[in-house]
Enzyme design. Sequence first.
Site, PDB file in Angstrom:
ATOM      1  N   SER A 188       0.857  -1.192   0.000  1.00 29.46           N
ATOM      2  CA  SER A 188       0.000   0.000   0.000  1.00 29.46           C
ATOM      3  C   SER A 188       0.885   1.232   0.000  1.00 29.46           C
ATOM      4  O   SER A 188       2.039   1.188   0.446  1.00 29.46           O
ATOM      5  CB  SER A 188      -0.900   0.011   1.240  1.00 29.46           C
ATOM      6  OG  SER A 188      -1.525   1.269   1.406  1.00 29.46           O
TER       7      SER A 188
ATOM      8  N   TYR B 205      -1.149  -0.974  10.529  1.00 33.69           N
ATOM      9  CA  TYR B 205      -1.374  -1.293   9.122  1.00 33.69           C
ATOM     10  C   TYR B 205      -0.245  -0.756   8.243  1.00 33.69           C
ATOM     11  O   TYR B 205       0.291  -1.467   7.382  1.00 33.69           O
ATOM     12  CB  TYR B 205      -2.718  -0.721   8.676  1.00 33.69           C
ATOM     13  CG  TYR B 205      -3.057  -0.988   7.227  1.00 33.69           C
ATOM     14  CD1 TYR B 205      -3.386  -2.268   6.800  1.00 33.69           C
ATOM     15  CD2 TYR B 205      -3.047   0.046   6.286  1.00 33.69           C
ATOM     16  CE1 TYR B 205      -3.698  -2.516   5.473  1.00 33.69           C
ATOM     17  CE2 TYR B 205      -3.367  -0.198   4.967  1.00 33.69           C
ATOM     18  CZ  TYR B 205      -3.694  -1.470   4.558  1.00 33.69           C
ATOM     19  OH  TYR B 205      -4.004  -1.718   3.233  1.00 33.69           O
TER      20      TYR B 205
END
Length: 232
Positions: free
Chosen positions: A147, A160
């Site tokens: 990401s 995350y």
Amino acid sequence: MKIDLTGKRALVTGSSSGIGEAIALRLASEGADIAVHGRNRERAEAVAGAVRALGVEAIVVIGDLARDDTAAAVADAVEAAWGGVDILVNNAGVESAGTGTAPWLEATPAEWVSTYQANVLSAVRMVQRLAPSMRERGWGRLIQVSSVVGHEPLTVIPDYGAAKAAMINMTKGLAKTFSKGGVTANSISPGLVRTPSVEAWLRGIAAASGWGDDWDAIEKQVVAQFVPNHVG
């Protein structure tokens, strides 16, 4: 650009919806047979049907990759059907194990562990099971879906962002490990994509924060609240 993947077999983890579904369908359009993975059989079977409509084979494998036993069962099922895969796309993961808005000092150690299990160790489990046979055959592709927050973290969900950064690091290590064996390793880092799960996550934040339900307004609030140094 067309890439002929006829005869190749690909496992796309987390492909019963969202980004994983799109990857599975694209690989199928290039001729690859697809192992559709997820935790919901009905959704996975629907994607498998769409894959078959493109003229290639599809199998469905169900299981939670955040656990050793169920991840092993997924790998067992793929190996029983095909003897292994040529392409592994490690896409399965979660935005965060906690509330999805936890600031750095509020994300608990237990949430960090859970997020790493779902995003990092899920990929490790699949690589360790399926990459050795790629090396034996002299061809393979290991693809990790990281990401943009793995490069530029937000002010929230530090677990995350760190997990996605770990995926980038592990991919570099894999590329060196397999550099002379015909197996390549790459990671991709998409930005925020409006998949059903992401939209549900952001609408949950919006409801809790009193932002209303207008999507454009929600997007602006997310950027303003969570993206540092943004010039809008």
